[in-house]
Design a protein around this motif. Structure first.
Motif, short mmCIF file in Angstrom:
data_model
loop_
_atom_site.label_atom_id
_atom_site.label_comp_id
_atom_site.label_asym_id
_atom_site.label_seq_id
_atom_site.Cartn_x
_atom_site.Cartn_y
_atom_site.Cartn_z
N VAL A 194 4.19 -4.63 -5.72
CA VAL A 194 3.49 -3.73 -6.65
C VAL A 194 2.49 -2.87 -5.88
O VAL A 194 2.02 -3.25 -4.81
N PRO A 195 2.14 -1.68 -6.42
CA PRO A 195 1.11 -0.86 -5.77
C PRO A 195 -0.27 -1.51 -5.89
O PRO A 195 -0.49 -2.33 -6.79
N LEU A 196 -1.16 -1.16 -5.00
CA LEU A 196 -2.53 -1.67 -5.08
C LEU A 196 -3.19 -1.12 -6.33
O LEU A 196 -3.01 0.04 -6.68
N GLY A 197 -3.96 -1.97 -7.00
CA GLY A 197 -4.59 -1.55 -8.25
C GLY A 197 -3.80 -1.99 -9.47
O GLY A 197 -4.05 -1.55 -10.58
N THR A 198 -2.82 -2.89 -9.26
CA THR A 198 -2.01 -3.37 -10.39
C THR A 198 -2.66 -4.60 -11.01
O THR A 198 -3.03 -5.54 -10.32
N VAL A 199 -2.80 -4.57 -12.33
CA VAL A 199 -3.35 -5.71 -13.09
C VAL A 199 -2.17 -6.43 -13.74
O VAL A 199 -1.30 -5.80 -14.32
N ILE A 200 -2.16 -7.77 -13.61
CA ILE A 200 -1.08 -8.57 -14.20
C ILE A 200 -1.64 -9.34 -15.39
O ILE A 200 -2.61 -10.08 -15.26
N ARG A 201 -1.06 -9.10 -16.57
CA ARG A 201 -1.50 -9.77 -17.81
C ARG A 201 -0.41 -10.66 -18.36
O ARG A 201 0.77 -10.39 -18.16
N LYS B 190 0.82 -1.23 0.00
CA LYS B 190 0.00 0.00 0.00
C LYS B 190 0.85 1.27 0.00
O LYS B 190 0.34 2.36 -0.24
N ASN B 191 2.15 1.14 0.28
CA ASN B 191 3.01 2.33 0.31
C ASN B 191 3.61 2.68 -1.05
O ASN B 191 4.32 3.66 -1.18
N LEU B 192 3.32 1.85 -2.06
CA LEU B 192 3.83 2.14 -3.41
C LEU B 192 2.73 2.82 -4.23
O LEU B 192 1.56 2.46 -4.11
N GLU C 124 -5.26 -5.58 -2.45
CA GLU C 124 -5.13 -5.48 -1.00
C GLU C 124 -3.67 -5.51 -0.57
O GLU C 124 -2.84 -6.15 -1.20
N ASP C 125 -3.38 -4.79 0.54
CA ASP C 125 -2.02 -4.75 1.07
C ASP C 125 -1.59 -6.15 1.52
O ASP C 125 -2.36 -6.89 2.11
N GLN C 126 -0.35 -6.52 1.19
CA GLN C 126 0.26 -7.81 1.55
C GLN C 126 -0.39 -9.02 0.85
O GLN C 126 -0.08 -10.17 1.16
N GLU C 127 -1.32 -8.75 -0.09
CA GLU C 127 -1.92 -9.85 -0.86
C GLU C 127 -0.84 -10.47 -1.75
O GLU C 127 -0.06 -9.75 -2.37
N GLU C 128 -0.79 -11.81 -1.79
CA GLU C 128 0.24 -12.49 -2.59
C GLU C 128 -0.41 -13.41 -3.62
O GLU C 128 -1.38 -14.09 -3.32
N LYS C 129 0.12 -13.38 -4.84
CA LYS C 129 -0.35 -14.28 -5.90
C LYS C 129 0.88 -14.85 -6.60
O LYS C 129 1.82 -14.12 -6.92
N ILE C 130 0.84 -16.15 -6.87
CA ILE C 130 1.96 -16.79 -7.57
C ILE C 130 1.76 -16.61 -9.08
O ILE C 130 0.72 -17.00 -9.62
N ILE C 131 2.73 -15.99 -9.73
CA ILE C 131 2.64 -15.83 -11.20
C ILE C 131 3.01 -17.14 -11.88
O ILE C 131 2.28 -17.66 -12.71
#
Length: 331
Positions: free
Chosen positions: A93-100, A54-56, A113-120
């Motif tokens: 990444v900052p919140l609101g980032t879409v990964i394509r 959330k700080n980015l 969400e802050d600290q949310e993690e997703k494996i690419i």
């Protein structure tokens, strides 16, 4: 934040780690003539993981680092020892980032969400050691599995600004001036079109120490939804704002028509944008005398279906009333 430091679109190459090999070790010890297989499993390869922070506010930190590679898993060893897992790589990444997926343009997920993690991409699985393969008929297997290889992928990170209020208007409508007056942001201001090329964010201080975030979205032109001007780059930032403030200058030829054009561009880009709460601010209204204002009000009451307010950023007219209205819309 200066304009050059706001990066909202980057392409990146990521690769996960290979799994370690399983061991084919046979147990040997004094007084144990045939100890049998005791080869351990290989460790898994490292994952590539995206994490919300959330700080980015920008993707600037990816500007000069475009390749991310996770560590490989260690090989298995004797005594059924499993190899260490490869090091995971975390991309904040900052919140609101879409990964394509860059190659297919498919949206993989988005981070909100802050600290949310997703494996690419996941690391390769480690191979199984030879002790898994022993059986009554094969008591000393001299083979084990190799680890699976990691994956590679080209991804695109796209930031959609998360703000409470998005400023929408034609180029040169006075959006940056308004932002500089009601927040402590210092956007670039000049009297030519497309002075603002990247969204500017500012925190609006309201009564009783309450605050909300306002984004000055670069100017929209007719045909923006088809990509004219810098249409697509600008319009995607509006998707994340909970309310929209339309800014139309008082010296416009036809305020209602300008509003309709802006609304139409939003509708063409994404019809869901019309579900957001809207308010019109008629800027530069220090140029109007009371008589002219009264005439305009009569016309606007007939033509506009949403609330409007007269303001002047330079003369500081109607600014507190505008903050109050926006606060009520958001809450």
């Amino acid at each position: 934040m200066t304009e050059g430091n706001f990066v909202d679109y980057v392409k990146i190459h990521v690769s996960s780690g290979n799994g370690g090999k399983g061991s084919t070790h046979l147990h040997r010890e004094k007084y144990v003539a045939k100890g049998g297989p005791d080869g351990g499993d290989g460790g898994r390869g490292g994952h590539v993981i995206v994490k919300g922070n959330k700080n980015l506010w920008t993707l600037l930190h990816f500007k000069f680092k475009r390749h991310f590679k996770a560590g490989h898993g260690e090989h298995g060893s004797k005594n059924r020892s499993t190899g260490a897992d490869g090091d995971d790589v975390f991309m904040e990444v900052p919140l609101g980032t879409v990964i394509r997926d860059t190659d297919t343009n498919e949206v993989l997920f988005e981070i909100t969400e802050d600290q949310e993690e997703k494996i690419i991409i996941k690391g390769g699985l480690g191979g199984r050691g030879n002790w898994h393969f022993k059986s009554p008929t094969n008591q000393t297997p001299r083979y084990a599995q190799p680890g699976l290889e990691g994956e590679e992928k080209n991804i695109t990170l796209e930031l959609k600004v998360l703000a409470d209020v998005g400023l929408v208007g034609f180029p040169n409508a006075g959006k940056s001036t308004l932002l500089s007056v009601i927040t402590s942001a210092k956007p670039k201001i000049a009297d030519y079109e497309f002075t603002t090329l990247k969204p500017n964010l500012g925190i609006v201080k309201h009564r009783d120490y309450q605050t909300f975030v306002m984004a000055d979205i670069p100017g929209i032109i007719e045909g923006a939804a088809e990509g004219k001007g810098l249409g697509h780059y600008f319009l995607r930032h509006i998707e994340r704002n909970s309310s929209l403030l339309f800014l139309i200058p008082a010296d416009s030829n036809d305020i209602a028509k300008e509003y309709d054009i802006l609304l139409n561009e939003l509708k063409k880009y994404n019809p869901e944008l019309l579900d957001k709460e809207r308010l019109i601010a008629i800027s530069k209204s220090d140029m109007l005398d009371d008589e002219l204002k009264a005439e305009m009000k009569e016309e606007l009451d007939k033509d506009l279906k949403i609330p409007y307010i007269f303001i002047s950023s330079v003369a500081q007219q109607g600014i507190q009333e505008l903050k109050d209205k926006l606060w009520n819309m958001l809450n």
